[in-house]
Design a protein around this motif. Structure first.
Motif, PDB file in Angstrom:
ATOM      1  N   ARG A 129       0.827  -1.228   0.000  1.00 41.58           N
ATOM      2  CA  ARG A 129       0.000   0.000   0.000  1.00 41.58           C
ATOM      3  C   ARG A 129       0.860   1.277   0.000  1.00 41.58           C
ATOM      4  N   VAL A 130       2.169   1.145  -0.057  1.00 37.94           N
ATOM      5  CA  VAL A 130       3.023   2.340  -0.068  1.00 37.94           C
ATOM      6  C   VAL A 130       2.830   3.044  -1.410  1.00 37.94           C
ATOM      7  N   GLN A 131       2.466   4.326  -1.347  1.00 38.87           N
ATOM      8  CA  GLN A 131       2.135   5.026  -2.585  1.00 38.87           C
ATOM      9  C   GLN A 131       2.913   6.312  -2.753  1.00 38.87           C
ATOM     10  N   GLY A 132       3.026   6.727  -3.993  1.00 41.74           N
ATOM     11  CA  GLY A 132       3.602   8.034  -4.292  1.00 41.74           C
ATOM     12  C   GLY A 132       2.524   8.926  -4.873  1.00 41.74           C
ATOM     13  N   THR A 145       6.844  14.268  -9.451  1.00 36.72           N
ATOM     14  CA  THR A 145       6.626  12.877  -9.049  1.00 36.72           C
ATOM     15  C   THR A 145       7.194  12.694  -7.653  1.00 36.72           C
ATOM     16  N   VAL A 146       6.393  12.100  -6.769  1.00 38.06           N
ATOM     17  CA  VAL A 146       6.862  11.858  -5.398  1.00 38.06           C
ATOM     18  C   VAL A 146       6.865  10.350  -5.171  1.00 38.06           C
ATOM     19  N   THR A 147       8.017   9.810  -4.832  1.00 37.31           N
ATOM     20  CA  THR A 147       8.145   8.357  -4.623  1.00 37.31           C
ATOM     21  C   THR A 147       8.717   8.076  -3.233  1.00 37.31           C
ATOM     22  N   LYS A 481      11.299  10.872  -2.140  1.00 37.96           N
ATOM     23  CA  LYS A 481      12.043  11.558  -3.212  1.00 37.96           C
ATOM     24  C   LYS A 481      11.047  12.300  -4.103  1.00 37.96           C
ATOM     25  N   TYR A 482      11.366  13.542  -4.375  1.00 45.07           N
ATOM     26  CA  TYR A 482      10.542  14.343  -5.304  1.00 45.07           C
ATOM     27  C   TYR A 482      11.359  14.532  -6.570  1.00 45.07           C
TER      28      TYR A 482
END
Ligand code: NAD
Length: 490
Positions: A129-132, A145-147, A481-482
Motif C-alpha cells: 500500500r506504499v504510494q507516491g 513525481t513523489v516516490t 524523493k521528489y
C-alpha cells in the motif's frame, strides 16, 4: 507444563548469532547466561557478540539491502504473512519462552503473542500500500513525481519487557518497507528474539535481511554499529536516558531515528466515572506485565469524593492476586525482571510512606528465591514523592486525590513524559476536553489498555520520537524523493 517440555523448548532455541543467514558463535567464543527471574536459575547460555560481530552483522544487512529493497512489495508482504501464520502455529512455544525468560504469567504471554504477531500481519498488508503521487506543478511548467524508498540498513534495539512484540513492531515495518535489519534484543530476554529469527527464516526471509546480535557488551557493540556510515536508521525502545545517549551518537551520522522511551502515565478518575469500569481498567493498566510496561499507569489521579471507594475496591482486587512462577496454574502476577528492580520498587514505596502516604496492601519484598515484589496499593501519596516523578516499572498503584478538572489536568501533565494517559468519565464533553488538554501521544478514554497494531503507538515530550504501528509505522522506514520533469507538452 513439564520440566522436560521446557528443557526441549529451550534446547530448540538457537544459541548463536544470526549473521548473513548463518548461526555462529561470538568471534571470541564468549557466552552470556539467561536467567529465569522466578527462580533465579540460569536456563541457557548464548553467544555474547563482540564489536566485530556487530559490524559483521551490519556488513550482512548492507549486502542484502539492494536485493531485498527491490523485491516486489507483494512478495515481501507474503513472507511476513507466512511469518504471522508460523507465530500462530508456534504460539504456545513463544508464550512459554517469554514466561521463562521474562516472568509474565502464561496467560499474559499468550496475549503478547497475539499482539506481537499482529504486527507481522498488519505490515504484510501495508507493504503493497506504499504510494507516491504525480501531478503538475502550480505554474504548469513541469510534472512533480513523489516516490517512497526504503531508508537502508537499520539497527533495532529492543527492551526486555515485551520480548516478542517490541521485536515484531520494528522488524515487520522495516521488512515491509524494504529495509534490512540488525536487531539487538536486551541481554536479559534474548531467547524470544532468537526463536523469532528462526521463524522468520522458516517463513522465507532471505539471508542477511534479519541479523541478530545478542550481547552483554551493549554500549561498544551498539556504538560501532550506530557510527558506521552504512547504517541509515536507528530504532530504539527503552529508557529515556539511554535513548538520549543514542540520539547524541546518531546525530553525528544524521541518522533517521525512532525513539520509544519511558512513560509516567496518569490514570484520571472523575467523580462521574463508572467505578466498576474504572477499577477493571486500573487493574489492567497497572498490573499487566507486573507493572513493567511503558504504558503502565504510574499515577492514579482520583477525584477526592471517590478516592476512598476507588482505593478500597482496587485494594480488595489486589489482595486476591496470586503471585508465583508464571507457568503455574492460577498465578496472576509474576516476578520482577531482577533483584535491582525489586530494590528500586521497594525504595519508591518507602519514600512515599516516609512522606506520609498510606500503605493499603503489599509494600515489603517477599525475599528469594526469585525477584518477587508484592502488588502494592498506596493512598494519599503526597506531591513531591519520587514515585510520582519516576517511572515505577513495578506493581505499585499510587493514588493522588484531586479537587477539580483543572487540578486533574495540572497534575496529569506535571511530568516530562508524555506517552499515554487514561481517563474515566461518563461525561462526553469532559472526555473531549481531556483529549484536547492532556499532553500524551496516546489516550485511553474509559479503556485501560490501548496497544493495537493498527494504531500509531508513540509519545510526546521525553517519551520519544516517531510512531510504531498503524499506517504511520511503515513511514518510519521510508524516505521521500521528489522528481521534477519538464512539461511533456511543451
Ligand atoms: P534500557 O534503556 O535499559 O534498555 C533498552 C535496550 O537498550 C536494551 O536492549 C539494552 O541492552 C540497550 N542498551 C542499554 N544501554 C545501552 C547503551 N549504552 N547503548 C546501546 N544500547 C543500550 O531499558 P529496559 O530496562 O530494557 O526497558 C525498560 C524501559 O523501556 C522503560 O523505560 C520503558 O518505559 C521503556 N519502554 C518503552 C516502550 C515504548 O514503546 N515507549 C516500550 C517498552 C519499554
Amino acid at each position: 507444563m513439564t520440566a522436560t517440555h521446557e528443557a526441549a523448548l529451550l534446547a530448540a532455541v538457537p544459541d548463536g548469532l544470526l549473521i548473513g543467514g548463518r548461526w555462529r558463535p561470538a568471534a571470541d567464543g564468549a557466552t552470556l547466561g539467561v536467567d529465569d527471574p522466578a527462580t533465579g536459575e540460569q536456563v541457557k547460555q548464548i553467544a555474547d557478540a563482540t564489536v566485530d560481530d556487530g559490524v559483521a552483522a551490519l556488513d550482512a544487512a548492507s549486502d542484502a539491502f539492494p536485493s531485498w529493497s527491490t523485491t516486489p512489495a507483494r512478495q515481501r508482504g507474503e513472507i511476513l504473512r507466512r511469518a504471522f501464520d508460523l507465530v500462530q502455529e508456534r504460539a504456545e512455544d513463544l508464550a512459554l519462552l517469554m514466561t521463562i525468560e521474562m516472568g509474565k504469567p502464561l496467560a499474559e504471554a499468550r496475549g503478547e503473542v497475539a499482539y506481537g504477531g499482529e504486527f507481522l500481519r498488519w505490515f504484510a498488508e501495508e507493504a503493497p500500500r506504499v504510494q507516491g503521487r504525480y501531478g503538475a506543478n502550480p505554474e504548469g511548467s513541469g510534472r512533480m513525481t513523489v516516490t517512497q524508498h526504503a531508508v537502508g540498513p537499520c539497527f533495532l534495539i529492543t527492551p526486555w519487557n515485551f520480548p516478542l512484540a517490541m521485536a515484531t513492531r520494528k522488524i515487520a515495518p522495516a521488512l515491509a518497507a524494504g529495509c534490512t535489519v540488525v536487531i539487538k534484543p536486551a541481554a536479559l530476554t534474548p531467547l524470544t528474539t532468537l526463536y523469532l529469527a528462526r521463524i522468520l527464516e522458516d517463513a522465507g526471509v532471505p539471508a542477511g535481511v534479519v541479523n541478530v546480535v545478542t550481547t552483554s557488551r551493549t554500549a561498544p557493540v551498539s556504538e560501532a554499529i550506530i557510527r558506521d556510515p552504512r547504517l541509515r536508521k536507528l530504532s530504539f525502545t527503552g529508557s529515556t536516558p539511554v535513548g538520549q545517549r543514542l540520539l547524541a551518537q546518531a546525530a553525528d551520522g544524521v541518522l533517521r531515528t525512532s525513539m520509544e522511551l519511558g512513560g509516567n502515565a496518569p490514570f484520571v478518575v472523575f467523580d462521574d466515572a463508572d467505578l466498576d469500569k474504572a477499577v477493571d481498567g486500573a487493574i489492567a493498566a497497572k498490573f499487566r506485565n507486573i507493572g513493567q510496561a511503558c504504558t503502565a499507569a504510574n499515577r492514579f489521579v482520583v477525584h477526592r469524593s471517590v478516592a476512598t471507594e476507588f482505593t478500597e475496591r482496587v485494594t480488595e482486587r489486589v489482595r486476591a492476586f496470586r503471585s508465583g512462577r508464571g507457568t503455574e496454574e492460577g498465578v496472576t502476577i509474576g516476578p520482577l525482571i531482577d533483584d535491582r528492580a525489586v530494590e528500586k520498587t521497594g525504595a519508591l514505596v518507602a519514600d512515599a510512606v516516609d512522606r506520609g502516604a498510606t500503605l493499603c496492601t503489599g509494600g515489603e519484598p517477599a525475599g528469594g528465591p526469585g525477584s518477587f515484589f508484592p502488588a502494592t496499593v498506596l493512598a494519599d501519596v503526597p506531591a513531591g514523592s519520587d514515585i510520582l516523578r519516576e517511572e515505577i516499572f513495578g506493581p505499585v498503584l499510587a493514588v493522588v486525590p484531586f479537587d477539580d478538572e483543572d487540578d486533574a489536568v495540572r497534575i496529569a501533565n506535571d511530568t516530562e513524559y508524555g506517552l499515554v494517559s487514561y481517563v474515566y468519565t461518563e461525561n462526553l464533553a469532559r472526555g473531549q476536553r481531556m483529549i484536547e488538554r492532556l499532553e500524551t501521544g496516546m489516550m485511553g478514554l474509559n479503556v485501560g489498555v490501548v496497544s493495537n497494531a493498527a494504531a500509531p503507538f508513540g509519545g510526546w515530550k521525553m517519551s520519544g520520537l516517531g510512531r510504531e504501528g498503524g499506517a504511520e509505522g511503515i513511514h518510519e522506514y521510508l524516505q521521500t524523493k521528489y522528481t521534477l520533469t519538464p512539461d511533456p507538452f511543451a
